[in-house]
Motif scaffolding. Structure first.
Motif, short mmCIF file in Angstrom:
data_model
loop_
_atom_site.label_atom_id
_atom_site.label_comp_id
_atom_site.label_asym_id
_atom_site.label_seq_id
_atom_site.Cartn_x
_atom_site.Cartn_y
_atom_site.Cartn_z
N PHE A 131 10.46 8.29 -3.69
CA PHE A 131 9.89 7.43 -4.50
C PHE A 131 10.20 7.64 -5.91
CE2 PHE A 131 6.85 5.24 -7.07
CZ PHE A 131 7.17 4.02 -6.82
N THR A 148 0.79 -1.15 -0.03
CA THR A 148 0.09 0.13 0.01
C THR A 148 0.93 1.34 0.05
OG1 THR A 148 -0.26 0.09 2.44
CG2 THR A 148 -1.71 -1.41 1.33
N LEU A 149 0.15 2.39 -0.33
CA LEU A 149 1.15 3.75 -0.31
C LEU A 149 1.47 3.76 1.22
CD1 LEU A 149 2.11 6.33 -1.59
CD2 LEU A 149 -0.16 7.11 -1.17
N ARG A 150 0.70 3.68 2.09
CA ARG A 150 1.02 3.89 3.59
C ARG A 150 2.45 3.09 3.80
NH1 ARG A 150 -2.60 5.32 7.78
NH2 ARG A 150 -4.02 5.34 6.08
N GLU A 151 2.51 1.83 3.52
CA GLU A 151 3.63 0.88 3.72
C GLU A 151 5.09 1.46 2.87
OE1 GLU A 151 1.66 -3.65 4.12
OE2 GLU A 151 1.91 -2.70 2.26
N VAL A 152 4.85 1.96 1.61
CA VAL A 152 5.66 2.49 0.89
C VAL A 152 6.16 3.90 1.79
CG1 VAL A 152 6.57 3.94 -1.18
CG2 VAL A 152 5.34 1.61 -1.10
N LEU A 153 5.24 4.92 2.24
CA LEU A 153 5.63 5.64 2.97
C LEU A 153 6.32 5.50 4.29
CD1 LEU A 153 2.77 8.03 2.12
CD2 LEU A 153 5.08 8.49 1.25
N GLY A 158 9.03 6.94 -9.52
CA GLY A 158 7.98 6.27 -10.17
C GLY A 158 8.62 5.58 -11.46
N TYR A 195 9.97 2.59 -10.27
CA TYR A 195 9.37 2.22 -9.08
C TYR A 195 10.33 1.59 -7.68
CZ TYR A 195 4.41 1.25 -9.01
OH TYR A 195 3.06 1.34 -8.84
#
Length: 56
Positions: A38, A16-21, A40, A43
């Motif tokens: 990040f 999830t975006l939360r995990e990446v952040l 893009g 990736y």
């Protein structure tokens, strides 16, 4: 020193975006001298040395 890749993320990953952040925050906490971001295009979570403002 150029851009360094810390974590390569598979485009089919279920992260999830939360995990990446969260991972970006962890890397930033471990390496405050780096600008962590990040990318893009590839990736991946990457970093580069922070630029020190030049004195005039």
């Amino acid at each position: 020193m150029e851009k360094q890749i810390h974590v390569k993320i598979d485009k089919k990953s279920d992260l999830t975006l939360r995990e990446v952040l969260r991972k970006i925050e962890e890397i930033q906490a471990e390496h405050p001298e780096l600008d962590v971001f990040f990318d893009g295009d590839i990736y991946a979570i990457c970093s580069r040395p922070r630029k020190v403002p030049e004195k005039l």
